[in-house]
Design a protein around this motif. Structure first.
Motif, PDB file in Angstrom:
ATOM      1  N   LEU A  79       1.000  -1.326   0.323  1.00  0.00           N
ATOM      2  CA  LEU A  79       0.196  -0.104   0.077  1.00  0.00           C
ATOM      3  C   LEU A  79       0.716   1.191   0.333  1.00  0.00           C
ATOM      4  O   LEU A  79       0.952   2.433  -0.703  1.00  0.00           O
ATOM      5  CB  LEU A  79      -0.623  -0.416   1.046  1.00  0.00           C
ATOM      6  CG  LEU A  79      -1.920  -1.497   1.103  1.00  0.00           C
ATOM      7  CD1 LEU A  79      -2.547  -1.319   2.522  1.00  0.00           C
ATOM      8  CD2 LEU A  79      -3.040  -0.937   0.035  1.00  0.00           C
ATOM      9  N   LYS A  80       2.183   1.437   0.728  1.00  0.00           N
ATOM     10  CA  LYS A  80       2.906   2.738   0.470  1.00  0.00           C
ATOM     11  C   LYS A  80       3.275   2.230  -0.957  1.00  0.00           C
ATOM     12  O   LYS A  80       3.410   3.625  -0.776  1.00  0.00           O
ATOM     13  CB  LYS A  80       3.367   2.173   2.201  1.00  0.00           C
ATOM     14  CG  LYS A  80       4.569   2.971   2.064  1.00  0.00           C
ATOM     15  CD  LYS A  80       5.970   2.913   3.448  1.00  0.00           C
ATOM     16  CE  LYS A  80       6.811   1.967   3.446  1.00  0.00           C
ATOM     17  NZ  LYS A  80       7.520   1.826   4.476  1.00  0.00           N
ATOM     18  N   GLN A  81       3.486   0.786  -1.492  1.00  0.00           N
ATOM     19  CA  GLN A  81       4.155   1.651  -2.947  1.00  0.00           C
ATOM     20  C   GLN A  81       3.705   2.102  -3.638  1.00  0.00           C
ATOM     21  O   GLN A  81       3.795   2.911  -4.482  1.00  0.00           O
ATOM     22  CB  GLN A  81       5.027   0.393  -2.584  1.00  0.00           C
ATOM     23  CG  GLN A  81       6.571  -0.075  -2.759  1.00  0.00           C
ATOM     24  CD  GLN A  81       6.851  -1.247  -2.776  1.00  0.00           C
ATOM     25  OE1 GLN A  81       6.350  -2.087  -3.993  1.00  0.00           O
ATOM     26  NE2 GLN A  81       7.911  -1.680  -2.154  1.00  0.00           N
ATOM     27  N   VAL A  82       2.248   1.447  -3.479  1.00  0.00           N
ATOM     28  CA  VAL A  82       0.969   2.289  -4.882  1.00  0.00           C
ATOM     29  C   VAL A  82       0.856   3.824  -4.115  1.00  0.00           C
ATOM     30  O   VAL A  82       0.579   3.855  -5.310  1.00  0.00           O
ATOM     31  CB  VAL A  82      -0.023   1.155  -4.412  1.00  0.00           C
ATOM     32  CG1 VAL A  82      -1.211   1.232  -5.086  1.00  0.00           C
ATOM     33  CG2 VAL A  82       0.096  -0.327  -4.326  1.00  0.00           C
ATOM     34  N   VAL A  87       0.690   9.072  -6.943  1.00  0.00           N
ATOM     35  CA  VAL A  87       1.404  10.645  -6.629  1.00  0.00           C
ATOM     36  C   VAL A  87       2.343  10.552  -8.022  1.00  0.00           C
ATOM     37  O   VAL A  87       2.825  11.887  -7.320  1.00  0.00           O
ATOM     38  CB  VAL A  87       1.250  11.135  -4.817  1.00  0.00           C
ATOM     39  CG1 VAL A  87      -0.268  10.836  -4.169  1.00  0.00           C
ATOM     40  CG2 VAL A  87       2.385  11.261  -4.810  1.00  0.00           C
ATOM     41  N   GLY A  88       2.881  10.242  -8.109  1.00  0.00           N
ATOM     42  CA  GLY A  88       3.835  10.359  -9.107  1.00  0.00           C
ATOM     43  C   GLY A  88       5.172   9.977  -8.735  1.00  0.00           C
ATOM     44  O   GLY A  88       5.637  10.330  -9.573  1.00  0.00           O
ATOM     45  N   GLY A  89       4.951   9.375  -7.498  1.00  0.00           N
ATOM     46  CA  GLY A  89       6.595   8.995  -7.211  1.00  0.00           C
ATOM     47  C   GLY A  89       6.666   7.364  -7.890  1.00  0.00           C
ATOM     48  O   GLY A  89       6.107   6.911  -8.799  1.00  0.00           O
ATOM     49  N   ARG A  90       8.086   6.897  -7.851  1.00  0.00           N
ATOM     50  CA  ARG A  90       8.621   5.473  -8.861  1.00  0.00           C
ATOM     51  C   ARG A  90       8.434   4.036  -7.157  1.00  0.00           C
ATOM     52  O   ARG A  90       8.859   3.315  -7.912  1.00  0.00           O
ATOM     53  CB  ARG A  90       9.651   5.547  -9.024  1.00  0.00           C
ATOM     54  CG  ARG A  90       9.962   6.849 -10.601  1.00  0.00           C
ATOM     55  CD  ARG A  90      10.976   6.709 -11.045  1.00  0.00           C
ATOM     56  NE  ARG A  90      11.090   6.696 -12.610  1.00  0.00           N
ATOM     57  CZ  ARG A  90      10.557   5.639 -14.008  1.00  0.00           C
ATOM     58  NH1 ARG A  90       9.799   4.918 -13.059  1.00  0.00           N
ATOM     59  NH2 ARG A  90      11.649   5.687 -14.440  1.00  0.00           N
ATOM     60  N   GLY A  91       7.771   4.679  -6.549  1.00  0.00           N
ATOM     61  CA  GLY A  91       8.217   3.307  -5.926  1.00  0.00           C
ATOM     62  C   GLY A  91       9.456   3.532  -4.636  1.00  0.00           C
ATOM     63  O   GLY A  91      10.325   2.288  -4.462  1.00  0.00           O
TER      64      GLY A  91
END
Length: 91
Positions: A79-82, A87-91
């Motif tokens: 859930l943190k990665q998703v 929001v536009g991050g890459r994980g």
């Protein structure tokens, strides 16, 4: 298809066994049964999918299965990665 490629009938009640699937394919799709005999499929399941006897799971169904198998820690990390990706991050 690896191994035995002969198409034989079986007195199976139903389900997903190779014997049952071959019986259904032979009955409902003799054209695909001939292709099994020629070794055109890697598995009976692949032939059954092409015949429309088996519907492969959707991505959502597969994700739900994996989600249920994940630990609480794995779910939290996922859930943190998703949410970062949303929001536009890459994980």
């Amino acid at each position: 298809m690896a191994g035995d490629t002969s198409v034989t009938s079986s007195k199976c009640q139903g389900g997903t066994s190779a014997a049952y699937l071959i019986s259904r394919i032979k009955r409902d799709r003799p054209d695909i049964a001939k292709r099994i005999e020629r070794g055109e499929f890697k598995s009976v399941r692949m032939a059954a999918i092409e015949a429309g006897i088996i519907t492969p799971p959707t991505v959502i169904q597969r994700l739900r299965t994996i989600w249920r198998a994940a630990s609480a820690e794995e779910r939290a990390e996922f859930l943190k990665q998703v949410s970062r990706e949303a929001v536009g991050g890459r994980g």
